[in-house]
Design a protein around this motif. Structure first.
Motif, PDB file in Angstrom:
ATOM      1  N   ALA A  37      11.722  30.879  49.304  1.00  0.00           N
ATOM      2  CA  ALA A  37      10.621  30.986  50.264  1.00  0.00           C
ATOM      3  C   ALA A  37      11.221  31.193  51.659  1.00  0.00           C
ATOM      4  N   PRO A  38      10.540  31.961  52.507  1.00  0.00           N
ATOM      5  CA  PRO A  38      11.060  32.178  53.866  1.00  0.00           C
ATOM      6  C   PRO A  38      11.243  30.840  54.590  1.00  0.00           C
ATOM      7  N   ARG A  39      12.397  30.678  55.210  1.00  0.00           N
ATOM      8  CA  ARG A  39      12.723  29.444  55.915  1.00  0.00           C
ATOM      9  C   ARG A  39      11.693  29.042  56.962  1.00  0.00           C
ATOM     10  N   LYS A  40      11.218  30.055  57.672  1.00  0.00           N
ATOM     11  CA  LYS A  40      10.348  29.739  58.810  1.00  0.00           C
ATOM     12  C   LYS A  40       9.004  29.144  58.376  1.00  0.00           C
ATOM     13  N   GLY A  41       8.662  29.340  57.110  1.00  0.00           N
ATOM     14  CA  GLY A  41       7.392  28.776  56.647  1.00  0.00           C
ATOM     15  C   GLY A  41       7.537  27.403  56.021  1.00  0.00           C
ATOM     16  N   ALA A  42       8.796  26.926  55.919  1.00  0.00           N
ATOM     17  CA  ALA A  42       9.052  25.716  55.133  1.00  0.00           C
ATOM     18  C   ALA A  42       8.355  24.476  55.698  1.00  0.00           C
ATOM     19  N   GLU A  43       8.335  24.392  57.031  1.00  0.00           N
ATOM     20  CA  GLU A  43       7.776  23.193  57.638  1.00  0.00           C
ATOM     21  C   GLU A  43       6.276  23.065  57.333  1.00  0.00           C
ATOM     22  N   GLN A  44       5.572  24.184  57.531  1.00  0.00           N
ATOM     23  CA  GLN A  44       4.133  24.177  57.255  1.00  0.00           C
ATOM     24  C   GLN A  44       3.885  23.944  55.756  1.00  0.00           C
ATOM     25  N   ARG A  45       4.761  24.523  54.919  1.00  0.00           N
ATOM     26  CA  ARG A  45       4.594  24.358  53.479  1.00  0.00           C
ATOM     27  C   ARG A  45       4.727  22.882  53.087  1.00  0.00           C
ATOM     28  N   ALA A  46       5.669  22.192  53.747  1.00  0.00           N
ATOM     29  CA  ALA A  46       5.861  20.769  53.454  1.00  0.00           C
ATOM     30  C   ALA A  46       4.585  19.986  53.780  1.00  0.00           C
ATOM     31  N   GLU A  47       3.935  20.374  54.891  1.00  0.00           N
ATOM     32  CA  GLU A  47       2.653  19.747  55.257  1.00  0.00           C
ATOM     33  C   GLU A  47       1.630  19.929  54.129  1.00  0.00           C
ATOM     34  N   THR A  48       1.543  21.166  53.663  1.00  0.00           N
ATOM     35  CA  THR A  48       0.559  21.488  52.623  1.00  0.00           C
ATOM     36  C   THR A  48       0.850  20.722  51.339  1.00  0.00           C
TER      37      THR A  48
END
Ligand code: ZN
Length: 507
Positions: A37-48
């Motif tokens: 998964a793209p690194r830059k989306g990881a933080e938001q993904r963790a929230e989800t």
């Protein structure tokens, strides 16, 4: 079932399906995070992920769920259910109880503790500094001791932890099983260490480009019956299998250009986990019964395919030429017998995950004995390095030169996974015991492998093990398949036989 009760049952099933859907979404997001998964989306993904997991947790511990469980655990109503549905109620109730008994704020504090501890462990492992990690580990052990109090200690406090990974397994039983195993495996490892058979295997030092390894992994997975229409193979540093539902069971492997064995056996291993989940009865889909029945039985299937099939001579007599096709220069002049030896050489080593099929079990017994001391004998966490090193000296004849190669090598304890390690060895024991019956029933077992006809083996396992998922307990599976309880002698017999012939031992 009366109409009113039937309506309640439908409501319960819908609630269970909703939880299952959340879990599937979370599982898919984890897979995605670990496979590119793209690194830059990881933080938001963790929230989800956090949000969806919380929703699933809330549903599983809700008043609504409590009401259904009260209703369907009443004897008169239980009697209306068939065996699979009764097992479903029991499984959901077990989770409900585990999650309800610990006060929410204590559980949250524990989640934060283990996530900090995992980070601390990474640094400590790097530097070998146990003292910096010890306060976190002490806190985890203390918290788990307290949680065991909430959950209720079974025969002993450590039994409660074992039961989470291997339902109904007890310290009393495992002590006996591991003692019997130890008595046969320690002398076997000693005999091999004393053997002067140490063939040179220069082909292991060659370079094996990734593309060829990839092609071989795909080929061998198809041969064993892994369904690529119900899964896919990707690449990660640490191989894993994840079953989203029986129609979508994904695996990963890794390719090391300086190690031709690693990818092949990782693919067979994860492929074994996947065959199990791909072949669970579709009727169980959407319920918590559509998964492996325990860590130990799951591991028995990965190890059966990796070791009992994949490290056997008939297997390489059939498939070595396929590997040679990918690597004609690197494997020129090498025989299937030489390659088979390379895949089975035994070395007393310090690191569990690099251990061979034999000494692996000793690494596990050491961890089991230490965990039992921590929870049943109040062993002080500060003493762990000392206890660890003494056991390595006694069982394997080697002492770790530092804590990185000793007590700090595994991630499990930093995340609070106590009671888990035994599953790996249980997997080996179950696999050998199941194979014993399999050989009696498919009398041409060796020929099937030698001919590359692996599907009858997969079908036999589907019939006896896979299709039931979690609707049968581990002890039921083993008894129904083999006609007896867990018996460590099958593993010891299998290992003695294998190594006596490879190392020319007189046992
Ligand atoms: Zn595994």
């Amino acid at each position: 079932m009366e109409q009113q009760l039937q309506e309640q049952w439908n409501g319960f099933r819908q609630l269970v399906s909703r939880i299952g859907s959340y879990n599937e979404a979370v599982g898919l997001m984890y897979w995605d995070l670990r496979t590119g998964a793209p690194r830059k989306g990881a933080e938001q993904r963790a929230e989800t992920i956090g949000l969806l997991s919380t929703e699933a947790f809330k549903l599983g511990t809700s008043e609504e769920m409590g009401t259904y469980l009260d209703l369907f655990t009443q004897e008169a109503n239980l009697a209306e259910l068939d065996e699979v549905d009764r097992r479903l109620v029991e499984t959901v109730k077990k989770d409900y109880d585990l999650n309800r008994k610990v006060p929410a704020e204590e559980f949250q504090a524990y989640t934060i503790l283990t996530s900090k501890s995992e980070t601390q462990w990474e640094d400590a492992k790097e530097s070998g500094d146990f003292e910096s990690f010890e306060p976190y580990l002490s806190e985890i052990v203390a918290t788990l001791r307290k949680f065991i109090g909430y959950w209720g200690a079974k025969d002993t406090p450590y039994d409660t932890l074992l039961d989470m990974y291997e339902p109904d397994l007890t310290v009393e039983r495992l002590d006996e099983v591991f003692d019997r195993l130890k008595k046969r495996l320690v002398p076997l490892a000693e005999a091999i260490a004393a053997s002067d058979i140490k063939p040179k295997m220069p082909f292991l030092d060659a370079t094996y480009p990734k593309e060829g390894q990839k092609a071989f992994s795909h080929f061998i997975l198809k041969e064993m019956g892994y369904d690529f229409d119900a899964g896919r193979l990707d690449e990660t540093v640490h191989p894993f299998a994840t079953g989203l539902n029986p129609g979508d069971v994904r695996i990963t492997t890794h390719y090391h250009e300086n190690d031709v064995l690693s990818a092949a056996f990782s693919s067979l291993h994860e492929g074994g986990h996947a065959l199990y989940e791909q072949n669970i009865d579709p009727k169980l889909t959407g319920t918590p019964l559509a998964q492996g029945t325990s860590m130990g039985i799951h591991e028995s299937q990965s190890r059966f395919w990796e070791n009992m099939v994949g490290r056997s001579l008939p297997f390489w007599q059939k498939y070595f030429s396929e590997l040679q096709k990918q690597f004609p220069d690197q494997l020129r002049g090498v025989t299937p017998e030489q390659f088979h030896f390379a895949a089975n050489r035994v070395e007393n080593s310090l690191i569990r995950i690099e251990a061979d099929e034999l000494t692996y079990n000793l690494h596990i017994i050491i961890r089991y004995e230490i965990e039992k001391m921590l929870f049943n004998e109040d062993l002080d966490v500060k003493k762990l390095p000392e206890v660890w090193n003494a056991k390595y000296e006694s069982y394997l004849g080697i002492t770790p030169p530092n804590n990185s190669q000793g007590v700090l090598q595994d991630v499990h304890w930093s995340g609070g996974s106590f009671g888990y390690f035994a599953s790996y060895s249980l997997g080996n024991m179950y696999a050998a015991q199941i194979m014993h019956t399999l050989r009696k029933e498919l009398t041409n077992y060796d020929e099937l492998i030698e001919q590359g006809n692996l599907l009858p083996i997969k079908e036999w396992l589907t019939e006896k093990v896979y299709r039931f998922g979690k609707s049968k307990k581990p002890a039921e599976i083993i008894f129904d398949v083999t006609g007896e309880e867990l018996n460590p002698d099958y593993l010891a017999d299998y290992l003695e036989q294998k190594y006596a012939s490879l190392y020319n031992l007189k046992l």
